[in-house]
Design a protein around this motif. Structure first.
Motif, PDB file in Angstrom:
ATOM      1  N   ALA A 260       0.831  -1.201   0.000  1.00  0.00           N
ATOM      2  CA  ALA A 260       0.000   0.000   0.000  1.00  0.00           C
ATOM      3  C   ALA A 260       0.869   1.255   0.000  1.00  0.00           C
ATOM      4  CB  ALA A 260      -0.931  -0.007   1.207  1.00  0.00           C
ATOM      5  N   ALA A 261       1.973   1.246   0.767  1.00  0.00           N
ATOM      6  CA  ALA A 261       2.872   2.397   0.791  1.00  0.00           C
ATOM      7  C   ALA A 261       3.477   2.636  -0.587  1.00  0.00           C
ATOM      8  CB  ALA A 261       3.967   2.179   1.829  1.00  0.00           C
ATOM      9  N   ALA A 262       3.901   1.553  -1.239  1.00  0.00           N
ATOM     10  CA  ALA A 262       4.512   1.682  -2.565  1.00  0.00           C
ATOM     11  C   ALA A 262       3.497   2.203  -3.577  1.00  0.00           C
ATOM     12  CB  ALA A 262       5.075   0.339  -3.008  1.00  0.00           C
ATOM     13  N   MET A 263       2.276   1.685  -3.550  1.00  0.00           N
ATOM     14  CA  MET A 263       1.271   2.123  -4.516  1.00  0.00           C
ATOM     15  C   MET A 263       0.827   3.552  -4.242  1.00  0.00           C
ATOM     16  SD  MET A 263      -1.062  -1.242  -5.390  1.00  0.00           S
ATOM     17  CE  MET A 263      -1.597  -0.515  -6.959  1.00  0.00           C
ATOM     18  N   ALA A 264       0.769   3.939  -2.968  1.00  0.00           N
ATOM     19  CA  ALA A 264       0.406   5.321  -2.645  1.00  0.00           C
ATOM     20  C   ALA A 264       1.462   6.295  -3.176  1.00  0.00           C
ATOM     21  CB  ALA A 264       0.242   5.474  -1.136  1.00  0.00           C
ATOM     22  N   ARG A 265       2.732   5.910  -3.077  1.00  0.00           N
ATOM     23  CA  ARG A 265       3.791   6.754  -3.637  1.00  0.00           C
ATOM     24  C   ARG A 265       3.626   6.894  -5.147  1.00  0.00           C
ATOM     25  NH1 ARG A 265       6.954   4.303   0.527  1.00  0.00           N
ATOM     26  NH2 ARG A 265       7.480   2.534  -0.840  1.00  0.00           N
ATOM     27  N   GLN A 266       3.289   5.774  -5.802  1.00  0.00           N
ATOM     28  CA  GLN A 266       3.090   5.815  -7.251  1.00  0.00           C
ATOM     29  C   GLN A 266       1.909   6.709  -7.638  1.00  0.00           C
ATOM     30  OE1 GLN A 266       2.613   1.682  -8.229  1.00  0.00           O
ATOM     31  NE2 GLN A 266       4.727   1.148  -7.691  1.00  0.00           N
ATOM     32  N   HIS A 267       0.924   6.804  -6.734  1.00  0.00           N
ATOM     33  CA  HIS A 267      -0.240   7.651  -6.996  1.00  0.00           C
ATOM     34  C   HIS A 267      -0.019   9.084  -6.532  1.00  0.00           C
ATOM     35  CE1 HIS A 267      -2.307   3.845  -7.764  1.00  0.00           C
ATOM     36  NE2 HIS A 267      -3.323   4.532  -8.251  1.00  0.00           N
ATOM     37  N   GLY A 268       1.181   9.380  -6.058  1.00  0.00           N
ATOM     38  CA  GLY A 268       1.495  10.739  -5.652  1.00  0.00           C
ATOM     39  C   GLY A 268       0.909  11.146  -4.316  1.00  0.00           C
ATOM     40  N   ASP A 269       0.481  10.187  -3.514  1.00  0.00           N
ATOM     41  CA  ASP A 269      -0.099  10.489  -2.203  1.00  0.00           C
ATOM     42  C   ASP A 269       0.959  10.241  -1.138  1.00  0.00           C
ATOM     43  OD1 ASP A 269      -1.586  10.789   0.098  1.00  0.00           O
ATOM     44  OD2 ASP A 269      -3.341   9.715  -0.683  1.00  0.00           O
ATOM     45  N   ALA A 270       1.803  11.246  -0.913  1.00  0.00           N
ATOM     46  CA  ALA A 270       2.921  11.084   0.014  1.00  0.00           C
ATOM     47  C   ALA A 270       2.444  10.861   1.443  1.00  0.00           C
ATOM     48  CB  ALA A 270       3.830  12.317  -0.059  1.00  0.00           C
ATOM     49  N   GLY A 271       1.346  11.531   1.833  1.00  0.00           N
ATOM     50  CA  GLY A 271       0.839  11.366   3.192  1.00  0.00           C
ATOM     51  C   GLY A 271       0.383   9.954   3.470  1.00  0.00           C
ATOM     52  N   ALA A 272      -0.393   9.383   2.535  1.00  0.00           N
ATOM     53  CA  ALA A 272      -0.857   8.005   2.710  1.00  0.00           C
ATOM     54  C   ALA A 272       0.313   7.034   2.699  1.00  0.00           C
ATOM     55  CB  ALA A 272      -1.856   7.644   1.613  1.00  0.00           C
ATOM     56  N   ALA A 273       1.265   7.279   1.805  1.00  0.00           N
ATOM     57  CA  ALA A 273       2.434   6.400   1.727  1.00  0.00           C
ATOM     58  C   ALA A 273       3.190   6.395   3.044  1.00  0.00           C
ATOM     59  CB  ALA A 273       3.348   6.849   0.587  1.00  0.00           C
ATOM     60  N   ALA A 274       3.391   7.578   3.623  1.00  0.00           N
ATOM     61  CA  ALA A 274       4.100   7.655   4.897  1.00  0.00           C
ATOM     62  C   ALA A 274       3.324   6.947   6.000  1.00  0.00           C
ATOM     63  CB  ALA A 274       4.341   9.117   5.270  1.00  0.00           C
ATOM     64  N   GLY A 275       2.000   7.095   5.988  1.00  0.00           N
ATOM     65  CA  GLY A 275       1.186   6.432   7.003  1.00  0.00           C
ATOM     66  C   GLY A 275       1.275   4.926   6.919  1.00  0.00           C
ATOM     67  N   TYR A 276       1.145   4.382   5.713  1.00  0.00           N
ATOM     68  CA  TYR A 276       1.261   2.932   5.543  1.00  0.00           C
ATOM     69  C   TYR A 276       2.663   2.448   5.919  1.00  0.00           C
ATOM     70  CZ  TYR A 276      -3.199   2.744   2.972  1.00  0.00           C
ATOM     71  OH  TYR A 276      -4.523   2.809   2.606  1.00  0.00           O
ATOM     72  N   ALA A 277       3.679   3.194   5.514  1.00  0.00           N
ATOM     73  CA  ALA A 277       5.053   2.794   5.825  1.00  0.00           C
ATOM     74  C   ALA A 277       5.290   2.770   7.328  1.00  0.00           C
ATOM     75  CB  ALA A 277       6.041   3.735   5.141  1.00  0.00           C
ATOM     76  N   ASP A 278       4.748   3.757   8.036  1.00  0.00           N
ATOM     77  CA  ASP A 278       4.894   3.786   9.494  1.00  0.00           C
ATOM     78  C   ASP A 278       4.180   2.602  10.142  1.00  0.00           C
ATOM     79  OD1 ASP A 278       6.403   6.079   9.362  1.00  0.00           O
ATOM     80  OD2 ASP A 278       4.749   7.431   9.896  1.00  0.00           O
ATOM     81  N   GLN A 279       2.997   2.277   9.638  1.00  0.00           N
ATOM     82  CA  GLN A 279       2.269   1.129  10.180  1.00  0.00           C
ATOM     83  C   GLN A 279       3.042  -0.166   9.934  1.00  0.00           C
ATOM     84  OE1 GLN A 279      -1.831   0.908   8.881  1.00  0.00           O
ATOM     85  NE2 GLN A 279      -2.190   3.082   9.280  1.00  0.00           N
ATOM     86  N   ALA A 280       3.621  -0.298   8.739  1.00  0.00           N
ATOM     87  CA  ALA A 280       4.396  -1.502   8.423  1.00  0.00           C
ATOM     88  C   ALA A 280       5.611  -1.617   9.326  1.00  0.00           C
ATOM     89  CB  ALA A 280       4.816  -1.487   6.955  1.00  0.00           C
ATOM     90  N   LYS A 281       6.308  -0.526   9.517  1.00  0.00           N
ATOM     91  CA  LYS A 281       7.503  -0.536  10.371  1.00  0.00           C
ATOM     92  C   LYS A 281       7.143  -0.927  11.800  1.00  0.00           C
ATOM     93  CE  LYS A 281      11.294   2.447  11.948  1.00  0.00           C
ATOM     94  NZ  LYS A 281      11.875   3.825  11.867  1.00  0.00           N
ATOM     95  N   ALA A 282       6.066  -0.349  12.316  1.00  0.00           N
ATOM     96  CA  ALA A 282       5.642  -0.672  13.681  1.00  0.00           C
ATOM     97  C   ALA A 282       5.197  -2.124  13.794  1.00  0.00           C
ATOM     98  CB  ALA A 282       4.516   0.269  14.112  1.00  0.00           C
TER      99      ALA A 282
END
Length: 737
Positions: A260-282
């Motif tokens: 989801a983080a990777a696809m959000a980045r591809q869609h230009g949604d940096a906020g969503a990408a960061a949120g998904y990435a933070d959830q994955a890391k946690a």
């Protein structure tokens, strides 16, 4: 055609170990049974065994090795896949068993339908390479919108019918994204994937995520016959499973969040990408905190809802932890090296259960072996790579088809042991077993990666079988040919790429031999674990709790390891909730699964109509659950687990919301629980609001195997009481030893 499979007559032969090592050139010998594979000049193969044979015509793809056995089994996998490629599917629980048009893969001879996890794992193991259209169509079949106007709308992955009425007792539907990630080149499909990622992950976050543990609740992925892998007492009470946390399901959520983080980045949604990435890391950190069991050097299969550790392990969860990157460094190497195996292959769970028939218990599943192979390549363990390759090959050869599963000790497709006989169900040309053989060839031998790069990690122990007197072997795919060339010097235990060159559609890999620090196969583990004891008795006595148990047991209190007692013992009475479980430890030091819990410290149930009110006697944290009955389906299937949201408003505090799940039940029992905080004397109001279950999905209008389908959505239970218990200040989350 598939001829008669080995039957009872073979079971007797399987009792005798092989006199000589199996020959892996044009056949093999196993427990007194000889299988031969021959090729004719036209490219057809014949697989023959004492009780039948199968003739396989020339196939479009081919491997050129010195082993007719290896080559013929690849042809057989293609023929199995051809038979699994259909234009309609059916299941007795959908549309009254009538055919449903679908240009897709069916699951197997005995399973002529599309199931979310079976298809998704199959695609991830490589079927996306061989029929992308059918792969996408099957995945699309498992997406649905919502048919209840008042419910949140969206596009969701379906959790198939299952334990206690399906999701969120089972929550591994996110495996869908493991398959979908390979097929994003189709733009309309990719758009659906992105929407489904957002909607499905948000819903799981709302109803299945526990912020205190940082983990997702739900059943182990694939091992969904409850009493096989969970405590036997869950056969008619699955709330424990819905409250627990499974390694495999959490790793799948981690992978979906990363995607989801990777696809959000591809869609230009940096906020969503960061949120998904933070959830994955946690989530990755939480998995490593809670599931790692240092005394075993392995990741546990599941944890109780209060953090109770379980001395049980499953190969799929461990393999996914490695291949996803959740397990890193020494942990990745250790967890696979410490997982036991037997001569026939690796069990899908360990330790085994001596009171359960063969199915997930005491069994080899080729698709799981393929994931173990993938994990072994990741951590450079040649012995394990070779072991899993030969296990998948042997099973397919012995029965003239890629069977669903095998008994662990004999690799029999059925072993007669009275009420413990099994595998209880076994299907030829099972899709994920077919995919496993494709993975053995493409990944295990030729080293083909998803991105098209070629990275062989071929154990030198397999050179005699694959190369014989040849200096090269080849794989012909629809769009390319891969050739592996032997080096002149072959000292070492692993062949890897020295030079890779591509000319046109041909990739040539010059191999070199290296020596890596290999982990020997663990073959000394005891087969069975001890049986769980009954629930302990708990009686108040002079400010303490008297605990009564049958024999010597290990106690756990609120998820924490406590003392060992023999018959009786004392625990301090804290004035708050005390839930006590017991386990047994055998002479090998293996601990049983836990007993049911006996709890003390709960307050009298709050009854009446909704909203219900209650006044907090003291300040602190409380656990809340419901007494209920849900008789809308059997324990093992259905789509009508009742899913609600309990809104709690206490004087002076913001609203607190707790998801409550009431799975199918056979008696009055307790729902899943949640926690809230209240101050002494505050008046709290509890409002039970509608949630979401699988019957709300439009797709399940085709479900005719029970209520909640063609007769309309259903998300109800008979609620009989609200149960509240104070939690002591010492209550903490997590307890992995």
């Amino acid at each position: 055609m598939l001829s008669t499979l080995l039957a009872a007559s073979m079971a007797a032969a399987l009792a005798t170990p092989p006199a000589t090592p199996p020959a892996w050139h044009d056949g093999l010998d196993w427990h007194g049974v000889h299988v031969s594979v021959s090729a004719d000049p036209q490219g057809a193969f014949t697989v023959a065994w004492p009780y039948g044979q199968r003739v396989i015509g020339k196939q479009p793809l081919a491997v050129g090795t010195a082993s007719p056995l290896f080559n013929g089994l690849f042809a057989m996998a293609q023929d199995d896949l051809k038979q699994d490629s259909v234009t309609a599917i059916r299941d007795g629980a959908f549309d009254h068993g009538q055919p449903i048009p679908c240009h897709c893969f069916e699951t197997g001879l005995k399973w002529p339908y599309v199931w979310t996890r079976d298809l998704s794992y199959s695609i991830d193991l490589g079927l996306w390479r061989f029929d992308a259209d059918r792969s996408r169509n099957g995945l699309a079949f498992k997406l649905s919108d919502v048919r209840v106007p008042t419910a949140p709308q969206g596009k969701y992955v379906m959790q198939d019918t299952g334990s206690g009425g399906s999701w969120p007792i089972s929550t591994d539907r996110v495996v869908w994204f493991l398959g979908a990630q390979h097929l994003l080149g189709d733009k309309p499909f990719a758009a659906d994937v992105y929407n489904a990622l957002g909607d499905t992950l948000a819903q799981d976050r709302q109803y299945a995520f526990d912020a205190a543990f940082g983990l997702y609740r739900g059943e182990t992925s694939f091992m969904d016959w409850r009493e096989q892998s969970y405590p036997a007492w869950t056969f008619d009470e699955v709330t424990f499973i819905g409250q627990s946390y499974a390694l495999s399901t959490n790793v799948l959520h981690y992978q979906a969040l990363q995607m989801a983080a990777a696809m959000a980045r591809q869609h230009g949604d940096a906020g969503a990408a960061a949120g998904y990435a933070d959830q994955a890391k946690a989530l990755k950190a939480a998995i490593n905190t809670h599931f790692w069991r240092a005394d075993r050097g392995m990741y546990m299969s599941f944890l109780g809802g209060d953090g109770t550790p379980n001395d049980t392990y499953d190969l799929l969860g461990i393999a996914l932890a490695i291949t996803s990157g959740v397990a890193e460094g020494d942990r990745a190497s250790q967890t696979l090296a410490n997982y036991p195996t037997w001569p026939a292959g690796s069990p899908v769970m360990w330790p085994e259960r001596n009171d359960q028939p063969i199915y997930h218990n005491r069994a080899i599943w080729p698709f799981v072996s393929a994931y173990a192979l993938r994990a072994a390549r990741e951590v450079n363990q040649p012995a394990r790579i070779a072991h899993e390759i030969q296990s998948v090959m042997r099973g397919a050869a012995l029965y003239g088809s890629n069977m669903e599963n095998y008994e662990l000790l004999t690799q029999g497709q059925h072993v007669d042991e009275g009420k413990l006989s099994g595998p209880v169900v076994n299907s030829p040309r099972q899709l994920w077993s077919v995919a496993a053989y494709f993975a053995v060839v493409t990944e295990g031998v030729f080293g083909l990666n998803e991105d098209g790069s070629v990275q062989p990690k071929l154990p030198t122990s397999l050179v005699p079988m694959l190369f014989g007197d040849q200096l090269s072997i080849s794989l012909t795919l629809p769009d390319r040919t891969i050739t592996l060339q032997l080096p002149s010097q072959r000292q070492g235990n692993l062949l890897v790429a020295d030079r890779v060159s591509t000319k046109g559609t041909t990739t040539t890999v010059q191999l070199k031999a290296i020596t890596v620090k290999d982990a020997p196969l663990r073959i000394d583990a005891p087969l069975y674990g001890p049986e769980a004891p009954p629930a302990p008795g708990l009686h108040g006595r002079l400010g303490q709790w008297l605990v009564e148990a049958q024999g010597k047991v290990q106690l756990y209190v609120n998820g924490k390891r406590a003392q060992t007692i023999d018959g009786t013992g004392m625990l301090p009475a804290t004035g708050s909730l005390s839930c006590v479980r017991a386990t047994r430890i055998d002479d090998h030091g293996i601990e049983s699964l836990p007993s049911p819990a006996t709890c003390a410290g709960e307050l009298p149930p709050v009854t009446g109509t909704w909203p219900r009110t209650w006044t907090a006697p003291t300040s602190g944290d409380y656990r809340v659950s419901l007494n209920y009955v849900n008789d809308h389906g059997p324990i093992n299937t259905g789509i009508t687990a009742a899913v609600k949201m309990l809104a709690i408003r206490c004087d002076g505090t913001a609203e607190q919301r707790v998801p409550i799940v009431m799975p199918h039940s056979v008696r009055a029992q307790r729902s899943t629980w949640g926690e809230f905080s209240a101050r002494a004397g505050s008046r709290c109001t509890f409002d039970l609001q509608d949630g979401f279950n699988m019957s709300y999905l439009s797709h399940f209008a085709h479900y005719t195997g029970g209520v909640g389908g063609a007769d309309g959505p259903l998300n109800q239970a008979d609620v009989r009481g609200l149960v509240i218990a104070p939690l002591g200040a010492s209550t903490t989350k997590g307890n992995a030893p």
